[in-house]
Scaffold this motif. Structure first.
Motif, PDB file in Angstrom:
ATOM      1  N   PRO A   1       3.369   4.058  -1.420  1.00  0.00           N
ATOM      2  CA  PRO A   1       3.278   4.682  -2.893  1.00  0.00           C
ATOM      3  C   PRO A   1       4.622   3.772  -3.685  1.00  0.00           C
ATOM      4  CG  PRO A   1       3.192   6.433  -1.280  1.00  0.00           C
ATOM      5  CD  PRO A   1       3.489   5.041  -0.639  1.00  0.00           C
TER       6      PRO A   1
ATOM      7  N   ASP B   1       0.701  -1.271  -0.146  1.00  0.00           N
ATOM      8  CA  ASP B   1       0.008   0.101  -0.100  1.00  0.00           C
ATOM      9  C   ASP B   1       0.819   1.137   0.028  1.00  0.00           C
ATOM     10  OD1 ASP B   1      -2.769  -1.046   0.041  1.00  0.00           O
ATOM     11  OD2 ASP B   1      -2.840  -1.478   2.042  1.00  0.00           O
TER      12      ASP B   1
ATOM     13  N   SER C   1      -3.069   5.028  -2.194  1.00  0.00           N
ATOM     14  CA  SER C   1      -1.637   4.556  -1.212  1.00  0.00           C
ATOM     15  C   SER C   1      -1.775   4.921   0.121  1.00  0.00           C
ATOM     16  CB  SER C   1      -0.464   4.785  -1.975  1.00  0.00           C
ATOM     17  OG  SER C   1      -0.200   6.381  -2.040  1.00  0.00           O
TER      18      SER C   1
ATOM     19  N   GLN D   1      -0.327   2.939  -9.477  1.00  0.00           N
ATOM     20  CA  GLN D   1      -1.072   3.145  -8.174  1.00  0.00           C
ATOM     21  C   GLN D   1      -1.556   4.169  -7.817  1.00  0.00           C
ATOM     22  OE1 GLN D   1       1.617   1.300  -5.095  1.00  0.00           O
ATOM     23  NE2 GLN D   1       0.086   1.647  -3.585  1.00  0.00           N
TER      24      GLN D   1
END
Length: 415
Positions: free
Chosen positions: A77, A75, A205, A202
């Motif tokens: 970054p 999770d 985050s 992503q």
């Protein structure tokens, strides 16, 4: 009826196509090869099924320990892509060399390693769904992922099956054939992993505030405490543990079970191929139904269907019955898997998706621990595989009861 998919949707779905080749291999060729290896080194049929069950259970324990930790770490970054690449390519690489072990126990060791890496790659992969699409499309995209995974995995499987069936005619050893089979499926897995790894970004985050490992364990501990107050998530995970446990036990042990009963191996492999073909339109249809019916009600239908499948396993003696079992599993397998994944994705906080899917995986794809242990122990105690498989019906009853309770609770709202 069908909405146009985006480029990243296709790339996310492609990993389902890639990793499903390993799952089909695990449900078909690998247990048959292990049976041949184990019995040639002195193990009986009952011992073979028991050791196979124990290996599956041990892999689950490893995933239960490392899955939530690595999921929580993903999770932060930029971590998801790195961890996804490491586990997906690591698992495929180990599969490429699965032909090397010469003893049944060394073979099981490498197989467990592959299964653990595969399962952890899915923790990250499933959590990527949050970044790939919005909630309204999750049921559809998740269902298509499973559907194309079933169909796509048939390609390397058919090639592998052709080598196995033609082996006596082409004049090469079975060891060479299995080397080719493992390499083909490993390369397939790798090729369909790379597009997602290259293009995924992503979006959600959790900010890193200190040492990654220390923060990971702290966050995981806090989340476990919070689950007591997140009633819908908690009840769903308990229900999911029981009903999906039964689903994956049937998938993992189907061929091993049929082989131990002395059923024709060619018939078993073709029946499992039929399962994949039937599962393709079925999974897509469940995604379509989710637009008209509630996802929860469709999951309940799947649980009840699997309860009936487990009961049918009590009477399995002949190859034609295994074919009926294969078709029945194909009709409901994709739907219950895909909708469970999207259902969970909609009730968890987006910025903690890796962490929550790490917990989900304990009760999910790696969580065939209870089911495989039940089958292994009951088979050893009674000597009757039919009774062992029939006991899985209790898992579905418990899962249905708890899921019904979870589905009545409103979806949580997060800040």
């Amino acid at each position: 009826m069908f909405k146009k998919l985006k480029s990243l949707d296709y790339k996310w779905i492609m990993y389902d196509v890639g990793n499903s080749a390993f799952i089909l291999l695990t449900a078909s060729v690998i247990p048959i090869y292990f049976n041949s290896l184990a019995t040639s080194q002195g193990l009986s049929q009952d011992q073979y099924l028991s050791w196979w069950s124990y290996a599956m259970s041990f892999a689950t324990i490893c995933v239960a320990i490392f899955g939530p930790i690595i999921g929580t770490l993903s999770d932060f970054p930029g971590n998801k892509k790195k961890i996804f690449l490491l586990t997906a390519l690591g698992g495929a690489g180990a599969l490429f060399f699965l032909w090397l072990p010469s003893t049944w126990y060394s073979f099981l060791f490498v197989f467990v390693l592959i299964k653990v890496l595969y399962s952890i790659s899915l923790v990250v992969y499933d959590s990527m769904l949050i970044d790939v699409c919005d909630e309204e499309r999750m049921d559809d995209i998740s269902s298509r992922g499973y559907a194309w995974g079933y169909l796509g995995s048939c390609v390397p499987f058919i090639i592998s099956l052709a080598f196995i069936l033609l082996q006596p005619k082409i004049g090469i050893s079975m060891g060479t054939v299995m080397t080719i089979v493992f390499m083909i499926n490993a390369i397939w897995w790798i090729c369909f992993s790379l597009p997602l790894a290259r293009h995924y970004k992503q979006k959600y985050s959790t900010k890193r505030t200190g040492a990654a490992v220390q923060q990971t364990f702290k966050r995981l501990g806090n989340t476990l405490k919070e689950l007591v107050h997140q009633k819908k998530v908690m009840y769903f995970m308990i229900a999911f543990f029981f009903y999906i446990d039964g689903v994956y036990t049937i998938i993992d042990l189907a061929t091993a079970y049929g082989t131990s009963l002395g059923l024709d191996q060619t018939g078993l492999l073709l029946a499992l191929l039929l399962t994949q073909i039937v599962a393709f339109p079925s999974a897509i249809y469940f995604g379509i139904l989710a637009k008209k019916k509630s996802t929860g009600s469709l999951i309940k239908v799947g649980i009840i269907a699997y309860f009936c499948i487990a009961l049918f396993g009590l009477f399995l003696q002949y190859t034609w019955q295994f074919w009926v079992l294969a078709v029945s599993v194909g009709l409901f397998q994709g739907g219950i898997q895909a909708l469970s994944r999207s259902y969970f994705a909609q009730i968890i906080p987006k910025n903690q998706s890796g962490e929550y899917f790490g917990l989900y995986d304990i009760a999910g794809k790696g969580a065939s621990f209870l089911g495989t242990m039940i089958v292994g122990l009951v088979t050893q105690i009674t000597g009757q595989q039919n009774i062992a498989v029939g006991t899985l019906a209790f898992l579905f009853l418990i899962g249905l009861f708890v899921f019904s309770k979870a589905d009545k609770i409103e979806n949580p709202v997060y800040n």
